[in-house]
Design an enzyme around this catalytic site. Structure first.
Site, short mmCIF file in Angstrom:
data_model
loop_
_atom_site.label_atom_id
_atom_site.label_comp_id
_atom_site.label_asym_id
_atom_site.label_seq_id
_atom_site.Cartn_x
_atom_site.Cartn_y
_atom_site.Cartn_z
CG HIS A 196 -1.90 -1.21 0.89
ND1 HIS A 196 -2.59 -1.42 -0.08
CD2 HIS A 196 -2.39 -1.95 1.87
CE1 HIS A 196 -3.88 -2.40 0.29
NE2 HIS A 196 -3.20 -2.69 1.73
CG HIS A 248 -6.43 -4.51 7.36
ND1 HIS A 248 -5.93 -5.40 6.88
CD2 HIS A 248 -7.77 -3.86 8.23
CE1 HIS A 248 -8.15 -5.29 5.52
NE2 HIS A 248 -8.33 -4.39 6.70
#
Length: 150
Positions: free
Chosen positions: A38, A145
């Site tokens: 990410h 996350h």
């Protein structure tokens, strides 16, 4: 009891693919896997950026979002007020300002020939954070996350 075994077998078969979607390579910490998946400081073409992720998982990931920022800046979001995550845990944190991102979506192909399209975004995000593991950067909390994009 005879009916329980087929039902249990069916549940195991159906649960297997779900577990694989959320698994991370065990030789990486969750924070390092988050960084790989990410964080992309400067935009890359989606096919190139996604090939690194797909090579770890050995399949074409259907969707992934890259934040165009440093790990340090994303980890700083972990110091903000905690909020409830989608999974009802209380370890999520929302960015205080929007950031540039690229959303990559699978358009065709089978691993290793995955093809992804790109969409630029400027949005807020919510991440889950946990205490660092031994080999993680020495922050109080690290991102593990991506919970959502707003």
């Amino acid at each position: 009891m005879v009916l329980c075994f087929p039902l249990l077998l069916l549940l195991l078969v159906l649960w297997g693919p779900v577990c694989l979607l959320h698994a991370w390579p065990k030789h990486l910490t969750r924070a390092h896997w988050f960084e790989i998946q990410h964080i992309q400081p400067s935009p890359l073409q989606c096919n190139r950026a996604m090939s690194g992720i797909n090579n770890y998982t050995q399949h074409c990931k259907h969707q992934n979002t890259f934040r165009h920022d440093s790990f340090q800046n994303v980890a700083a979001v972990c110091d903000l007020l905690s909020i409830i995550c989608k999974n009802r845990q209380h370890n999520c944190h929302q960015s205080s300002k929007p950031v540039n991102m690229t959303d990559c979506r699978l358009t065709s192909g089978k691993y290793p020939q995955c093809r992804h399209s790109a969409a630029a975004q400027y949005k807020f995000f919510i991440i889950a954070c946990d205490p660092p593991q031994k080999s993680d950067p020495p922050y109080k909390l690290v991102p593990v996350h991506l919970d959502s994009i707003l």
